[in-house]
Design an enzyme around this catalytic site. Structure first.
Site, PDB file in Angstrom:
ATOM      1  N   HIS A 140       1.959  72.336 -29.706  1.00 20.17           N
ATOM      2  CA  HIS A 140       0.951  72.857 -28.769  1.00 20.17           C
ATOM      3  C   HIS A 140       1.414  74.168 -28.127  1.00 20.17           C
ATOM      4  CE1 HIS A 140      -2.906  71.875 -26.961  1.00 20.17           C
ATOM      5  NE2 HIS A 140      -2.456  72.311 -25.788  1.00 20.17           N
TER       6      HIS A 140
ATOM      7  N   HIS B  43     -12.134  75.893 -23.581  1.00 22.46           N
ATOM      8  CA  HIS B  43     -12.018  75.267 -22.269  1.00 22.46           C
ATOM      9  C   HIS B  43     -13.388  75.146 -21.600  1.00 22.46           C
ATOM     10  CE1 HIS B  43      -7.541  76.621 -21.848  1.00 22.46           C
ATOM     11  NE2 HIS B  43      -7.670  75.505 -22.537  1.00 22.46           N
TER      12      HIS B  43
ATOM     13  N   TYR C  52      -2.606  80.455 -17.605  1.00 23.13           N
ATOM     14  CA  TYR C  52      -1.837  81.423 -18.391  1.00 23.13           C
ATOM     15  C   TYR C  52      -1.576  82.720 -17.630  1.00 23.13           C
ATOM     16  CZ  TYR C  52      -2.956  78.192 -22.130  1.00 23.13           C
ATOM     17  OH  TYR C  52      -3.081  77.065 -22.888  1.00 23.13           O
TER      18      TYR C  52
ATOM     19  N   ARG D 294      -5.594  73.445 -31.381  1.00 26.97           N
ATOM     20  CA  ARG D 294      -4.909  72.177 -31.183  1.00 26.97           C
ATOM     21  C   ARG D 294      -4.550  71.606 -32.547  1.00 26.97           C
ATOM     22  NH1 ARG D 294      -9.675  72.017 -27.972  1.00 26.97           N
ATOM     23  NH2 ARG D 294      -9.262  72.098 -25.724  1.00 26.97           N
TER      24      ARG D 294
ATOM     25  N   ARG E 258      -0.421  77.251 -29.325  1.00 29.35           N
ATOM     26  CA  ARG E 258      -1.695  77.508 -28.637  1.00 29.35           C
ATOM     27  C   ARG E 258      -1.435  78.227 -27.314  1.00 29.35           C
ATOM     28  NH1 ARG E 258      -7.098  75.516 -28.035  1.00 29.35           N
ATOM     29  NH2 ARG E 258      -7.588  74.760 -25.938  1.00 29.35           N
TER      30      ARG E 258
ATOM     31  N   LYS F  29     -12.208  68.922 -28.634  1.00 32.96           N
ATOM     32  CA  LYS F  29     -12.093  68.146 -27.396  1.00 32.96           C
ATOM     33  C   LYS F  29     -13.390  68.233 -26.604  1.00 32.96           C
ATOM     34  CE  LYS F  29      -8.891  67.470 -23.552  1.00 32.96           C
ATOM     35  NZ  LYS F  29      -7.647  67.969 -22.911  1.00 32.96           N
TER      36      LYS F  29
END
Length: 401
Positions: A340, A366, A375, A248, A343, A273
């Site tokens: 982004h 994640h 994805y 990120r 990524r 995050k």
């Protein structure tokens, strides 16, 4: 050529000139290069400083054929107009959208005494819960927008039915997106259930269904054009790092020199995050790029891998985003993507190569595998082996084209 509608506004307690026009790339680039120009997501328009120098400079640089509608002196300062609270009842579809001031531009004095106290308690509770600065900013903005609409009505005394009216008003009148309404619901849920301790206050309030959007990415040819469009080695190293490790933009700017472990070929990403630390792979190519960048660039970085020359602190996120946008424009990439997308491209290209999705989940940081599974819908690893029935017909039958 587009007609520009210029109007004097107060945005974030600054006197600005708002510029509205139909999408026209040369004009957008001109404004982008105007001193002090900024894009506002809230206003969905460009705005420049309200000064004679900025206004006349912008006007003089306009392409032939561009005109400004309603010629008048936009450089005079104006006072902030008081808020006009909107009613929550009798919501009718089709009512003209009411312009609500940006939450970041509001002051406590615009709220009733009861709601001033509510906002202060709300902010204090966010701080005590040790939420991240970005989450605190989002929640404060969403709650402030709610309190501005409340007017004299006390937020503390609102019932579930009235909150439903408010959310319906946001959806029907303000035309807020599903994601924005989700953020607003999260902020209100935090206030009523965490601050006021009203258990299960939001059980009866439905959430709008989010649109299912696929990640936007760049193919390898587009990435080559993007990287080659950059001349500055520091800027190249930033985008190489973003794509090579799937980071990120906030993670890129916060990498410190001590976080790079060339022996184990890893980069430590601190407090990303969700306040989650993780390790990502350090590719040999990226390591070579970073070593050349550090040895050649003057002044050398001291603490952070990418430091601002002026402040010697971490590079601003907005600057890195602008570097990407400038490179994308120079490379002639017309896709509506931001930094982004590097990524997203990293994750998708790993899937195309056959990398297990569980490893990709850990590399991306994640919490939920379902986030990474998005994805699978954009990877072409399996799709390339699927032959369209149209191809079969053309091979078997005699079809004229």
């Amino acid at each position: 050529m587009p007609i520009i509608i210029a109007s004097a506004i107060v945005h974030r307690n600054e006197n600005r000139i708002k510029l509205l026009f139909e999408k026209y790339e040369p004009l957008s680039l001109l404004i982008k290069n105007t001193a002090g120009a900024r894009w506002s997501r809230t206003l969905k328009s460009w705005h420049i400083p309200r000064s004679v120098k900025a206004y006349n400079g912008f006007k003089a640089a306009l392409p032939p054929g561009c005109t400004i509608q309603g010629e008048k002196d936009h450089t005079k300062n104006v006072a902030v107009t008081p808020l006009q609270p909107a009613p929550l009842n009798n919501i009718q579809p089709g009512i003209v959208k009411k312009q609500v001031p940006a939450a970041s531009a509001f002051t406590l004095s615009q709220l009733s005494p009861a709601n001033q106290q509510a906002f202060q308690l709300f902010t204090r509770h966010l701080v005590l819960k040790a939420y991240s600065p970005s989450t605190i900013k989002t929640y404060r903005n969403e709650f402030a927008a709610f309190l501005q609409i409340m007017g004299a009505a006390s937020a503390k005394s609102l019932t579930t039915s009235r909150v439903k009216d408010y959310l319906a008003y946001c959806f029907v009148n303000l035309k807020l997106s599903e994601n924005t309404i989700h953020s607003r619901i999260n902020a209100l849920k935090f206030y009523y259930e965490q601050v006021l301790n009203r258990e299960k206050f939001f059980w009866e309030i439905p959430r709008p269904k989010r649109p299912i959007l696929l990640p936007k990415l760049l193919n390898q040819t587009e990435l080559r054009h993007l990287f080659n469009a950059l001349v500055n080695r520091k800027h190249k190293a930033m985008l190489f790092t973003a794509y090579s490790a799937g980071l990120r933009v906030s993670e890129i700017v916060n990498i410190k020199l001590k976080d790079i472990d060339s022996r184990r070929m890893q980069i430590l990403i601190r407090k990303a995050k969700g306040k989650k630390d993780r390790y990502v792979n350090l590719s040999p190519v990226l390591l070579d790029v970073l070593r050349k960048y550090i040895s050649d660039y003057k002044p050398r970085p001291g603490i952070f891998l990418f430091e601002s020359e002026q402040t010697r602190q971490a590079y601003p996120v907005r600057t890195v985003q602008q570097i990407f946008c400038n490179a994308k424009t120079k490379a002639g990439i017309n896709k509506e993507v931001g930094i982004h997308s590097l990524r997203h491209s990293f994750a998708t290209h790993l899937l195309d190569k056959g990398t297990d999705i569980k490893y990709i989940k850990d590399l991306l940081g994640h919490f939920d595998i379902r986030t990474t599974e998005r994805y699978l819908h954009v990877s072409n690893r399996q799709l390339v082996n699927i032959i369209s029935p149209l191809d079969d017909i053309f091979k078997i039958e005699d079809i004229v084209w």
